[in-house]
Each structure stands twice: as structure tokens, then as C-alpha cells.
Write a protein that holds these residues in place. Structure first.
Motif, PDB file in Angstrom:
ATOM      1  N   PHE A 246     -16.960 -27.949   6.038  1.00  0.00           N
ATOM      2  CA  PHE A 246     -17.815 -28.920   6.711  1.00  0.00           C
ATOM      3  C   PHE A 246     -18.116 -30.111   5.804  1.00  0.00           C
ATOM      4  CE2 PHE A 246     -19.089 -25.365   9.625  1.00  0.00           C
ATOM      5  CZ  PHE A 246     -18.639 -25.970  10.781  1.00  0.00           C
ATOM      6  N   CYS A 247     -18.269 -29.853   4.512  1.00  0.00           N
ATOM      7  CA  CYS A 247     -18.496 -30.959   3.576  1.00  0.00           C
ATOM      8  C   CYS A 247     -17.288 -31.895   3.566  1.00  0.00           C
ATOM      9  CB  CYS A 247     -18.748 -30.405   2.173  1.00  0.00           C
ATOM     10  SG  CYS A 247     -19.122 -31.682   0.943  1.00  0.00           S
ATOM     11  N   GLY A 248     -16.073 -31.321   3.579  1.00  0.00           N
ATOM     12  CA  GLY A 248     -14.866 -32.142   3.643  1.00  0.00           C
ATOM     13  C   GLY A 248     -14.771 -32.932   4.934  1.00  0.00           C
ATOM     14  N   HIS A 249     -15.174 -32.298   6.058  1.00  0.00           N
ATOM     15  CA  HIS A 249     -15.143 -33.001   7.342  1.00  0.00           C
ATOM     16  C   HIS A 249     -16.083 -34.212   7.332  1.00  0.00           C
ATOM     17  CE1 HIS A 249     -12.750 -29.718   8.379  1.00  0.00           C
ATOM     18  NE2 HIS A 249     -13.596 -28.982   9.075  1.00  0.00           N
ATOM     19  N   PHE A 250     -17.306 -34.006   6.835  1.00  0.00           N
ATOM     20  CA  PHE A 250     -18.267 -35.110   6.832  1.00  0.00           C
ATOM     21  C   PHE A 250     -17.886 -36.174   5.806  1.00  0.00           C
ATOM     22  CE2 PHE A 250     -21.008 -32.066   9.055  1.00  0.00           C
ATOM     23  CZ  PHE A 250     -21.505 -32.888  10.063  1.00  0.00           C
ATOM     24  N   TRP A 251     -17.163 -35.775   4.776  1.00  0.00           N
ATOM     25  CA  TRP A 251     -16.670 -36.790   3.839  1.00  0.00           C
ATOM     26  C   TRP A 251     -15.627 -37.671   4.521  1.00  0.00           C
ATOM     27  CZ3 TRP A 251     -16.167 -35.420  -2.004  1.00  0.00           C
ATOM     28  CH2 TRP A 251     -16.063 -36.594  -2.739  1.00  0.00           C
ATOM     29  N   GLN A 252     -14.829 -37.090   5.424  1.00  0.00           N
ATOM     30  CA  GLN A 252     -13.897 -37.898   6.207  1.00  0.00           C
ATOM     31  C   GLN A 252     -14.654 -38.897   7.086  1.00  0.00           C
ATOM     32  OE1 GLN A 252     -11.753 -34.711   8.129  1.00  0.00           O
ATOM     33  NE2 GLN A 252     -10.027 -34.877   6.720  1.00  0.00           N
ATOM     34  N   VAL A 273      -7.098 -51.540   6.690  1.00  0.00           N
ATOM     35  CA  VAL A 273      -8.483 -51.068   6.537  1.00  0.00           C
ATOM     36  C   VAL A 273      -9.010 -50.511   7.856  1.00  0.00           C
ATOM     37  CG1 VAL A 273     -10.807 -51.717   5.821  1.00  0.00           C
ATOM     38  CG2 VAL A 273      -8.832 -52.784   4.724  1.00  0.00           C
ATOM     39  N   PHE A 274      -8.876 -51.274   8.934  1.00  0.00           N
ATOM     40  CA  PHE A 274      -9.385 -50.831  10.235  1.00  0.00           C
ATOM     41  C   PHE A 274      -8.586 -49.632  10.761  1.00  0.00           C
ATOM     42  CE2 PHE A 274      -9.707 -51.080  14.890  1.00  0.00           C
ATOM     43  CZ  PHE A 274     -11.084 -51.056  15.025  1.00  0.00           C
ATOM     44  N   VAL A 275      -7.272 -49.652  10.561  1.00  0.00           N
ATOM     45  CA  VAL A 275      -6.426 -48.535  11.018  1.00  0.00           C
ATOM     46  C   VAL A 275      -6.791 -47.250  10.284  1.00  0.00           C
ATOM     47  CG1 VAL A 275      -4.060 -47.675  11.136  1.00  0.00           C
ATOM     48  CG2 VAL A 275      -4.544 -50.057  11.705  1.00  0.00           C
ATOM     49  N   LEU A 276      -7.019 -47.342   8.978  1.00  0.00           N
ATOM     50  CA  LEU A 276      -7.424 -46.164   8.209  1.00  0.00           C
ATOM     51  C   LEU A 276      -8.793 -45.653   8.651  1.00  0.00           C
ATOM     52  CD1 LEU A 276      -6.244 -47.148   4.618  1.00  0.00           C
ATOM     53  CD2 LEU A 276      -5.363 -45.276   6.008  1.00  0.00           C
ATOM     54  N   ALA A 277      -9.695 -46.572   8.973  1.00  0.00           N
ATOM     55  CA  ALA A 277     -11.017 -46.151   9.456  1.00  0.00           C
ATOM     56  C   ALA A 277     -10.885 -45.338  10.743  1.00  0.00           C
ATOM     57  CB  ALA A 277     -11.897 -47.382   9.687  1.00  0.00           C
ATOM     58  N   LEU A 278     -10.070 -45.820  11.684  1.00  0.00           N
ATOM     59  CA  LEU A 278      -9.843 -45.073  12.925  1.00  0.00           C
ATOM     60  C   LEU A 278      -9.185 -43.725  12.653  1.00  0.00           C
ATOM     61  CD1 LEU A 278      -8.592 -47.868  15.375  1.00  0.00           C
ATOM     62  CD2 LEU A 278     -10.799 -46.701  15.388  1.00  0.00           C
ATOM     63  N   THR A 279      -8.222 -43.704  11.719  1.00  0.00           N
ATOM     64  CA  THR A 279      -7.513 -42.454  11.419  1.00  0.00           C
ATOM     65  C   THR A 279      -8.446 -41.425  10.806  1.00  0.00           C
ATOM     66  OG1 THR A 279      -5.534 -43.788  10.992  1.00  0.00           O
ATOM     67  CG2 THR A 279      -5.484 -41.499  10.296  1.00  0.00           C
ATOM     68  N   PHE A 280      -9.288 -41.843   9.862  1.00  0.00           N
ATOM     69  CA  PHE A 280     -10.257 -40.911   9.271  1.00  0.00           C
ATOM     70  C   PHE A 280     -11.241 -40.413  10.326  1.00  0.00           C
ATOM     71  CE2 PHE A 280      -9.237 -42.368   4.880  1.00  0.00           C
ATOM     72  CZ  PHE A 280      -9.131 -41.101   4.301  1.00  0.00           C
ATOM     73  N   LEU A 281     -11.625 -41.276  11.256  1.00  0.00           N
ATOM     74  CA  LEU A 281     -12.531 -40.855  12.330  1.00  0.00           C
ATOM     75  C   LEU A 281     -11.866 -39.811  13.221  1.00  0.00           C
ATOM     76  CD1 LEU A 281     -15.247 -41.233  13.731  1.00  0.00           C
ATOM     77  CD2 LEU A 281     -14.220 -43.079  15.074  1.00  0.00           C
ATOM     78  N   VAL A 282     -10.580 -40.021  13.547  1.00  0.00           N
ATOM     79  CA  VAL A 282      -9.846 -39.040  14.351  1.00  0.00           C
ATOM     80  C   VAL A 282      -9.740 -37.708  13.613  1.00  0.00           C
ATOM     81  CG1 VAL A 282      -7.576 -38.493  15.321  1.00  0.00           C
ATOM     82  CG2 VAL A 282      -8.545 -40.765  15.647  1.00  0.00           C
ATOM     83  N   LEU A 283      -9.459 -37.752  12.319  1.00  0.00           N
ATOM     84  CA  LEU A 283      -9.384 -36.518  11.529  1.00  0.00           C
ATOM     85  C   LEU A 283     -10.723 -35.788  11.508  1.00  0.00           C
ATOM     86  CD1 LEU A 283      -7.218 -37.595   8.443  1.00  0.00           C
ATOM     87  CD2 LEU A 283      -6.577 -35.986  10.251  1.00  0.00           C
ATOM     88  N   PHE A 284     -11.811 -36.536  11.332  1.00  0.00           N
ATOM     89  CA  PHE A 284     -13.131 -35.901  11.323  1.00  0.00           C
ATOM     90  C   PHE A 284     -13.424 -35.224  12.661  1.00  0.00           C
ATOM     91  CE2 PHE A 284     -17.476 -36.566  12.913  1.00  0.00           C
ATOM     92  CZ  PHE A 284     -18.127 -35.600  12.167  1.00  0.00           C
ATOM     93  N   LEU A 285     -13.216 -35.970  13.764  1.00  0.00           N
ATOM     94  CA  LEU A 285     -13.518 -35.405  15.083  1.00  0.00           C
ATOM     95  C   LEU A 285     -12.666 -34.176  15.371  1.00  0.00           C
ATOM     96  CD1 LEU A 285     -13.887 -38.695  17.160  1.00  0.00           C
ATOM     97  CD2 LEU A 285     -15.706 -37.156  16.419  1.00  0.00           C
ATOM     98  N   GLY A 286     -11.360 -34.263  15.068  1.00  0.00           N
ATOM     99  CA  GLY A 286     -10.479 -33.132  15.321  1.00  0.00           C
ATOM    100  C   GLY A 286     -10.827 -31.927  14.466  1.00  0.00           C
TER     101      GLY A 286
END
Length: 309
Positions: A246-252, A273-286
Motif C-alpha cells: 500500500f505504501c508503494g501504491h500511494f507513492w505512485q 511529464v503529463f503522460v507520465l503523470a497519467l501513467t502513474f495515476l493508472v498504475l496507482f488505481l489499478g
């Protein structure tokens, strides 16, 4: 004396004259190199002093701004903008000056200056580096496809998509050019990578033990493998891994928020920058929602077992 020997002697005299000119040229070269080294040291020292004084001045202005009137506040804001612009100029200057190597280069090369001073050398290096990143991205993509379609590993659900999203994120990170915005995110991403590697190390040993026990009991298929995430069969004996996950997820999520803020920075020009932000958000949600779903399902299953007579 033969004609051939005379030609050899004449050629030697010509070489001797050229050698004398070469020595003079090399002497001038050494002198200019010493002058260049002295100028580099002078510029680096001056920039360091200027940056330190600007940092102190910026701190003083921030303190003064709290109780300044409107006219003074405008002057403080103007001085702050000038300081920010000057810092960007220093960043461009330092690109042509020797600087200390990072941790990795110090470990590999030691304290050896690897700064490229000419634009031609920088462009040649950048061209070769871009080719390397392209080839590496293709290899990573082919590896992800091989894991899914060629090797037929039994990875289920979100973790299949996770491979492709992570590969895409790695490719975008590799194409992100070095600059002010990259340097602002660099240390945070390195710290996240180190933490993620430690968590993956813990996951590997934990999952390997779980798979070995379940295969011995005949409850898992021999093609099952360890994955980056949490699945239902890992529930047995789990006492410490979930907080790290969970700590890793919230770090994403934190990475995504930081990148979204950097994408709105006035100096940001990179699409990565914006593409990476969206990608990290998708990784966190998934990752987060899938882990929650598995934990909730196992808790429900255990509760149903205890309620049965």
C-alpha cells in the motif's frame, strides 16, 4: 649516394620541419588547456558563490514579503522572478562546465570528469543515447509480449495490463530529455525505484515460499509464477507485506500528483511529464483497487467460513 636514399633523407628533413611545427602547436595547446582549466575553475566557483547568495536573498525576500505593503510586495515579486531567471541561466552555464559525478558514475568510473564541453560532442552523445533508448524500449516491449503470448504464463487480471503499462512508462521515462523539470523529479523517482526494488525483493521471497507450499499440496499449477502485486493465493501467512504494498501504491499516486504539478510549471515544455503523470495515476488505481478487491474477497471468504456451523 643513391637516389632512393636521397629521397628518404629529404623526406626525413620535411618530417623534422613538420615535427618542429607540431611541437610548437602542442605547446600552445597545453597552454590554452591550462587557461581553460583555470577559467572553468573560476566560473564554477563564481557560479557557486552567486547561487549561494541568491539562495540567501530569496529566503530574505520570502520573510520580508509577509509584512510588506502592496508596492513592496510587487518589488519582491519582481526580484523573485529575476532570481528564478538567473538560476535558469546558471543551469545553462553549468552544462558546459565540469561537475561532480552522480553516485552511479562514482561507483563505476570514480571521480573522473565526463562532461562534454562542445555542442558537437553533446549532439553526438544525444543521438547515440536516443538510439539506445529506442532499442531498449523495443526490447522491453517484445519481452512483455513474449511473457504474455509466447510463454503462456498464468498471470491473471490487472497484472497482465500492469506489464504493458509499466513497459510504456519505462519507454516514456527513457525519452524524457534532461532539463530543469527532469531534475526536479529525478531524486523522487530514484527513491521510489529503490523502494519498489526492495518491495519486489520481499514479494519474490514471500511468493516463492507460498507457491512452493501450494504446489506441494497440489493447489497450484506448475506454470504459476511470482508477479508484481497481490493475488488471492498469497493470503496464507501474510503478516507484513500489505503495508509495504500500500505504501508503494500511494507513492505512485504521489508521483502522479508531483508530475501533474510539474506539467503546469511555466518552464515545462516536455510532453512526457503529463503522460507520465497519467501513467502513474493508472498504475496507482489499478494496483490499489485490485489489491483492495482481493483483500476484501478473502476477508469475506474467511468470514463465511467462520459463520458456517
Amino acid at each position: 649516394m643513391s637516389a632512393q636514399l636521397e629521397r628518404c633523407e629529404r623526406e626525413w628533413h620535411e618530417l623534422e620541419g613538420e615535427f618542429q611545427e607540431l611541437q610548437e602547436t602542442h605547446k600552445i595547446y597545453k597552454q590554452k588547456l591550462e587557461e581553460l582549466t583555470a577559467l572553468q575553475t573560476l566560473c564554477s566557483g563564481s557560479i557557486h558563490k552567486q547561487k549561494k547568495r541568491l539562495k540567501d536573498l530569496k529566503f530574505t525576500l520570502q520573510r520580508y514579503k509577509r509584512h510588506a505593503n502592496q508596492g513592496e510586495a510587487e518589488l519582491v515579486q519582481q526580484l523573485g522572478a529575476n532570481i528564478k531567471e538567473r538560476q535558469n541561466v546558471f543551469f545553462d552555464m553549468e552544462a558546459y562546465l565540469p561537475k561532480k559525478n552522480g553516485l552511479y558514475l562514482n561507483l563505476v568510473l570514480g571521480n573522473v570528469n565526463v562532461t562534454l564541453l562542445s555542442n558537437q560532442a553533446k549532439f553526438a552523445y544525444k543521438d547515440e543515447y536516443e538510439k539506445f533508448k529506442l532499442y531498449l524500449t523495443i526490447i522491453l516491449l517484445l519481452g512483455a509480449v513474449a511473457c504474455r503470448f509466447v510463454l503462456h504464463y498464468r498471470i491473471k487480471g490487472w497484472w497482465v495490463s500492469h506489464h504493458y503499462v509499466s513497459t510504456f512508462l519505462s519507454g516514456v521515462m527513457l525519452t524524457w530529455p534532461n532539463g530543469l523539470i527532469y531534475q526536479k523529479f529525478r531524486n523522487q523517482f530514484l527513491a521510489f525505484s529503490i523502494f519498489q526494488s526492495c518491495v519486489q525483493f520481499l514479494q519474490y521471497y514471500y511468493q516463492r515460499g507460498c507457491l512452493y507450499r501450494l504446489r506441494a499440496l497440489g493447489e497450484r499449477n506448475h506454470l504459476d509464477l511470482t508477479v508484481e502485486g497481490f493475488q488471492s493465493w498469497m493470503w496464507r501467512g501474510l503478516t507484513f507485506l500489505l503495508p509495504f504494498l500500500f505504501c508503494g501504491h500511494f507513492w505512485q499516486l504521489y508521483n502522479a500528483i508531483t508530475l501533474f504539478e510539474l506539467s503546469s510549471h511555466e518552464e515545462c515544455r516536455e510532453w512526457q511529464v503529463f503522460v507520465l503523470a497519467l501513467t502513474f495515476l493508472v498504475l496507482f488505481l489499478g494496483n490499489f483497487l485490485t489489491t483492495l478487491k482481493v483483500v476484501h474477497a478473502k476477508l469475506q471468504k474467511n468470514r463465511n467460513k467462520t459463520e458456517k456451523p
